[in-house]
Design a protein around this motif. Structure first.
Motif, short mmCIF file in Angstrom:
data_model
loop_
_atom_site.label_atom_id
_atom_site.label_comp_id
_atom_site.label_asym_id
_atom_site.label_seq_id
_atom_site.Cartn_x
_atom_site.Cartn_y
_atom_site.Cartn_z
N LEU A 288 0.83 -1.20 0.00
CA LEU A 288 0.00 0.00 0.00
C LEU A 288 0.87 1.25 0.00
O LEU A 288 1.83 1.35 0.74
CB LEU A 288 -0.87 -0.01 1.27
CG LEU A 288 -2.07 0.94 1.27
CD1 LEU A 288 -3.16 0.38 0.38
CD2 LEU A 288 -2.58 1.11 2.68
N ASN A 289 0.50 2.23 -0.87
CA ASN A 289 1.03 3.58 -0.72
C ASN A 289 0.12 4.35 0.21
O ASN A 289 -1.09 4.39 0.00
CB ASN A 289 1.01 4.32 -2.07
CG ASN A 289 2.07 3.80 -3.01
OD1 ASN A 289 3.24 3.86 -2.71
ND2 ASN A 289 1.63 3.27 -4.15
N ALA A 290 0.67 4.93 1.26
CA ALA A 290 -0.13 5.85 2.08
C ALA A 290 0.37 7.25 1.77
O ALA A 290 1.45 7.65 2.20
CB ALA A 290 0.03 5.51 3.56
N LEU A 291 -0.42 7.99 0.97
CA LEU A 291 0.04 9.30 0.47
C LEU A 291 -0.61 10.43 1.26
O LEU A 291 -1.84 10.48 1.39
CB LEU A 291 -0.34 9.46 -1.00
CG LEU A 291 0.15 8.37 -1.95
CD1 LEU A 291 -0.39 8.62 -3.36
CD2 LEU A 291 1.67 8.32 -1.95
N PRO A 292 0.18 11.36 1.77
CA PRO A 292 -0.41 12.52 2.44
C PRO A 292 -1.02 13.45 1.38
O PRO A 292 -0.42 13.70 0.34
CB PRO A 292 0.79 13.18 3.14
CG PRO A 292 1.98 12.73 2.37
CD PRO A 292 1.65 11.40 1.77
N ALA A 293 -2.25 13.92 1.66
CA ALA A 293 -2.95 14.76 0.67
C ALA A 293 -3.63 15.91 1.41
O ALA A 293 -3.85 15.83 2.62
CB ALA A 293 -3.98 13.92 -0.09
N LEU B 239 -3.30 3.83 -1.76
CA LEU B 239 -3.26 3.54 -3.19
C LEU B 239 -2.39 2.29 -3.41
O LEU B 239 -1.23 2.25 -3.00
CB LEU B 239 -2.68 4.74 -3.93
CG LEU B 239 -2.64 4.71 -5.45
CD1 LEU B 239 -4.04 4.58 -6.03
CD2 LEU B 239 -1.96 5.97 -5.98
N ARG B 240 -2.95 1.26 -4.02
CA ARG B 240 -2.18 0.04 -4.27
C ARG B 240 -1.16 0.28 -5.39
O ARG B 240 -1.50 0.90 -6.41
CB ARG B 240 -3.11 -1.09 -4.72
CG ARG B 240 -4.22 -1.39 -3.77
CD ARG B 240 -3.87 -2.57 -2.90
NE ARG B 240 -4.93 -2.87 -1.97
CZ ARG B 240 -4.73 -3.27 -0.72
NH1 ARG B 240 -3.49 -3.39 -0.25
NH2 ARG B 240 -5.72 -3.56 0.08
N PRO B 241 0.05 -0.25 -5.26
CA PRO B 241 1.08 -0.04 -6.30
C PRO B 241 0.62 -0.51 -7.68
O PRO B 241 0.98 0.09 -8.69
CB PRO B 241 2.26 -0.88 -5.81
CG PRO B 241 2.07 -1.04 -4.35
CD PRO B 241 0.59 -0.99 -4.11
N GLU B 242 -0.19 -1.57 -7.75
CA GLU B 242 -0.57 -2.09 -9.05
C GLU B 242 -1.66 -1.26 -9.73
O GLU B 242 -1.99 -1.49 -10.89
CB GLU B 242 -0.98 -3.56 -8.95
CG GLU B 242 -2.34 -3.79 -8.29
CD GLU B 242 -2.25 -3.95 -6.79
OE1 GLU B 242 -1.20 -3.58 -6.20
OE2 GLU B 242 -3.22 -4.42 -6.18
N MET B 243 -2.23 -0.28 -8.99
CA MET B 243 -3.23 0.62 -9.57
C MET B 243 -2.56 1.71 -10.40
O MET B 243 -3.21 2.41 -11.16
CB MET B 243 -3.99 1.36 -8.46
CG MET B 243 -4.83 0.47 -7.63
SD MET B 243 -6.38 0.33 -8.46
CE MET B 243 -7.23 -0.60 -7.22
#
Lengths: 262, 365, 262, 365
Positions: B237-242, B277-281
């Motif tokens: 999982l990517n955990a992206l700050p937004a 966000l999943r890496p494969e997305m």
């Protein structure tokens, strides 16, 4: 370095083995010294007291083994299965017979059970009972460790639960699953106990002077050659039993270890 | 119609709560996995179904009967252990027939059933061998046959594949699934391996610290995780700050660049969020019309075999990992080069920082 | 079933513990029976032969321990590191002192070393040498298993190779890496050896009748109350030493086990 | 310029040959992995470089000097073990400083270097803790620092991550790679995990039964396996039985359907071949113009998380596995439905049945 180390390790074993073997060979020579045709051995086999002593010690040993097994196998199994926190306590108890020398144990026993209110030794067979009790204590560490090592190699918990999940009750679990897999461990513990009890001198000489080790000691004073002969016979019996044990444990695919050895 | 029902199950050891408020109802023939890290209570729950532990409170009902306090040997439940737990003093055939001998079936019937099961597990010629003569994978297949021989109502498997090698694990997994489908037996499977749980199960129960985090199909668990824990435990999982720009239209900025998400946002403009966000997305390049696009530089290219994982650095030290399938003709971008990546608007899940629950997308599942 | 099992296991422990404790309490009572103010104890502490016997046995024990350690630590280390195939052989040797009863060992020793060509016992301190040799053999299993259990908990091979790869030679590996991590194991083996040697009666009564256990036995005949007092003192010393050992092994984060106990 | 050279290394234990004819030359700063199943000789080879084993024949040269018979403590080589092998009686700082104390460096210099290394492994505050107070991952990082402290010429790692959990394994792998790049130390890494070897290495040596199967970059190893063993050990693989139609134009039949491959075929028409095809090379649908297309039915759909693996049944019971990335919007085909799959002509490798070597594609690498 490696070659030197191997050489050195072997040297130590050879010295240690010699240390064990030299007395054996010397004793054997001595037993034949008076009469090379084996008069010393003939004397033994014609001596009623030899068979009486050996028979008594052997019987005491067998009763000791049966009592030990009845106490230890279910206890050790249950402790592994349900009370693992008790193991350090039991292992501590396992050390007691080492640190309480037999000479002190025998005094305590005579004091406690030789006078009222627990005057057991004055009853018929009373001292036999006390002797067997002492030997149960004395052999406890060997028997317990042998059985516990057997259990350790078994994954007792999963085997028990697997049998339970298939509908098995406790009697079947003990008799069909646990006991058959402990056979060699039990044999090994029993054999050690036999050797210890038959050879034990200190307690026997106070509580049962007619048993094997005290007989041997008296014989040593009066008939030294025959005493040597008895030693040799004991050795032979011991080694034969040990050989059988090792063969038996080979047969079970190396799963069980001798007397708790890792 | 529920076949196996656990209601409000709780289990404490002294002051330590191992399982808390566990509820599950499984239908006949269903394959349910308990998935979670060690110590999450999954094995304790399985052991309560088997009867090796008794719940502190709650009830377990099997086929209409309350079995909560019934001893394990009265439950008619088959169990497979991580350590195989075959009886070393018995042959393969004797092991498989044990449950039938306990039930005092006639010898010829036992014989027949054992043969049948050894064929099912593809070991018909091993009947007279002892467990130590078999490989690990073969031993576990025998353990499976033994657990199935007496036709239990439920089959329980406690990390049955953890002691095996990777390749055997995959093939035995497929075999377990095939046998379970063939027999239609209700099955509960405990594992810490997410791929196993996803691949085998009709439904997965994700657990953490004694609590159920989510119950759902593998597809739901993976694509619509209900909690932050599920999202991070299952898959990469990517955990992206937004930062929220406009909640109504789903506009956010990530690393200073604006994107749009279709998930509902419950926060005012300017507040900080976390995007999962999943890496494969994520794809290399601009993607189809309407995709979110982000420009960055390649921080790292990690060749994993079938997959190449790249890590792209945006502004503000935000890192996005993305996976692409390896191809022999693939031109991998050089580390440090500029690149554009893209992902669809419905790709990311929205999580408020520190919140436990996922976004609205999971409610839609 | 579970509750019943726990009850039953506890019952067995209590019976066993009572069996050990009753003699102790009875002995203590007996030691105060003649004179409740402790005359029996006072007699002991005024008896030169008590201190001579205890001192002699203690000295023999310490020499035994030093010799055992010098032989066993490097041997056990080297066997684990380079000669693992020798382990079954050593474990077999480990059983010998059990199956060769001391009463037989002592005859063999007297025969072998009491007359030409190996007449060691007739030399000055000759019988001390033979006695220590016998005790080295007798304590071998305890010391070896304690050290070996310590080594088993260590991953000896990787530690040795790690030290080697960092440039360390054998002396540093043994002194800085292996020995410090065996401290508790060695202490435990040494303590057991001490207890066994000081309490050993059979061999001592033939080879060194002035040592502690034979002294105690004679005292039991002539001054029964004081013998009881000595038993109590031995118990106390033993328990104190064991307590220290357990504290020491706690300090090392439970890594080392007592006397090879698992 | 070769820094570490192994020439014709052979090692026998009694009659058992553990390593046979091993040749490798690694440049300064290179990261080389030995990859293979257990018992393939990879650890034995590493131990010969470390000096714990002596080759039966052959030579090992390090920085121009022959070290074949030099004792391990004279080699200046750092080693990290699977079991960590930290000294339990020493603190973290004493462990890290051990090699420097052996070299009799002054105390203040040791102190400085230890601090430096504890910062490198991100554990500056653990200096005075004992190994048993650390987690497995932390212990292995300390072991790495200890192996690097005395500035060895080569760093050897023997399955350093096998004892750790999956998530820690991945993060520590990245850390090892970063530290190795930063220090530029020549490194040999032994593993049975193909993902580790592919992800970490500049070059991978794939071994089997004491022999080198292939030496190459991760990309070459994965995409152009030199032997059948490499192809099957590294990554998943479809091995499809095929029949040659026309070798010249690369035409074959698989499951009764004709395809074209760009690999060279050395067999007359009508002979049987084996095609090696990676699951991720195969796509659902007809693919771009010029793709090979096969029609079949869906045998199985296996949801693995990021990847969905499908098995498609062609005629003659030929099964083709294929991988697609999971997407929440993905419509998975139903089991039993008809489907068309495709793959490019340069996808498959051609292997004659029973042959050891791969097709011409690998020679091109």
């Amino acid at each position: 370095m490696s070659r030197f180390g191997a050489w050195w390790a072997w040297a130590i074993f050879i010295i240690a083995a010699l240390y064990m073997l030299v007395p054996l060979v010397a004793t054997f020579q001595f037993s034949l010294q008076q009469n090379p045709t084996g008069e010393a051995y003939r004397y033994i086999f014609n001596d009623v007291k030899f068979f009486a002593g050996l028979g008594y010690s052997f019987l005491v040993a067998v009763i000791t083994i049966v009592i030990s097994l009845l106490i230890i196998v279910p206890t050790a199994y249950w402790v592994r299965l349900k009370l693992p926190r008790l193991r350090p306590f039991i292992e501590f108890m396992t050390l007691l017979p080492f640190v309480v020398p037999p000479i002190i144990l025998v005094f305590g026993l005579i004091r406690s059970y030789g006078r009222p209110p627990l005057a057991i030794t004055s009853l018929p067979h009373g001292s036999d009972v006390v002797l067997i009790g002492a030997y149960v204590v004395l052999s406890f560490p060997y028997m317990y460790r042998a059985v516990d090592a057997g259990l350790a190699s078994l994954d007792v918990r999963s085997l028990t639960e697997a049998a339970q999940s298939m509908g098995s009750g406790w009697p079947r679990i003990l008799l069909r699953v646990i006991f058959p897999n402990l056979r060699v461990a039990i044999l090994s513990g029993a054999f050690l106990t036999l050797a210890i009890v038959v050879g034990e001198f200190t307690i026997a000489s106070y509580l049962a002077p007619w048993s094997f080790a005290p007989y041997l000691s008296q014989l040593g004073v009066f008939k030294a050659w025959s005493a040597a002969a008895v030693s040799i016979i004991s050795f032979m019996l011991t080694w034969a039993a040990m050989g059988i044990l090792i063969l038996a444990s080979r047969g079970s695919a190396g799963r069980v270890q001798i007397a708790g050895a890792r | 119609m529920s076949f196996l029902t656990l209601t409000n199950i709780q289990k404490s050891f002294g002051t330590m709560v191992a399982v808390e408020d566990f509820n599950l109802s499984a239908t006949k023939g269903e394959f349910v996995s308990f998935l979670g890290p060690s110590g999450c209570g999954k094995t304790t729950t399985l052991r309560m179904i088997a009867g090796f532990e008794t719940p502190t409170s709650g009830t377990i009902v099997l086929d209409g009967g309350d079995i909560t306090y019934r001893p394990p040997n009265k439950r008619n439940i088959g169990m497979v252990f991580q350590s195989y737990a075959l009886f070393p003093n018995m042959t393969v055939a004797q092991n498989v027939g044990f449950g039938l001998r306990v039930r005092k079936r006639p010898a010829d019937q036992i014989q027949k059933r054992v043969t049948e099961l050894l064929e099912l597990i593809h070991l018909p010629d091993k009947a007279n061998q002892f467990p130590y003569q078999l490989s690990g994978g073969q031993q576990q297949r025998v353990a499976l046959a033994r657990a199935l021989a007496f036709e239990p109502e439920v089959l329980l498997l406690d990390e049955p594949l953890s002691a095996l090698d990777a390749k055997i694990r995959v093939s035995l997994r497929q075999e377990i699934r095939a046998i379970q489908r063939q027999l239609g037996i209700t099955t509960v499977y405990v594992t810490h391996d997410q791929e196993e749980a996803l691949s085998l199960s009709d439904r997965v129960v994700v657990m953490s610290r004694g609590r159920v985090e989510q119950i759902g199909t593998p597809f739901e668990i993976y694509n619509f995780p209900a909690t932050r824990f599920v999202a991070s435990f299952v898959g990469q999982l990517n955990a992206l700050p937004a930062t929220v720009v406009d909640a109504g239209s789903g506009r956010l900025t990530v690393g200073g660049q604006e994107i749009r998400v279709s998930a509902r946002i419950d926060a005012p403009a300017g507040s900080a969020m976390s995007l999962a966000l999943r890496p494969e997305m994520v794809s290399l390049g601009e993607g189809p019309e309407g995709s979110n696009r982000l420009a960055g530089t390649v921080a790292d290219v990690d060749f994993l075999g079938a997959i190449v994982r790249m890590r792209i650095r945006l502004a503000d030290a935000v890192i996005v990992a993305l996976d692409v399938f390896n191809e022999p003709t693939l031109k991998l971008p050089a580390v440090g080069s500029s690149i554009t990546i893209s992902f669809p608007a419905d790709g990311p899940l929205v999580m408020a920082p520190g919140s436990e629950a996922g976004s609205g997308t999971s409610a839609a599942a």
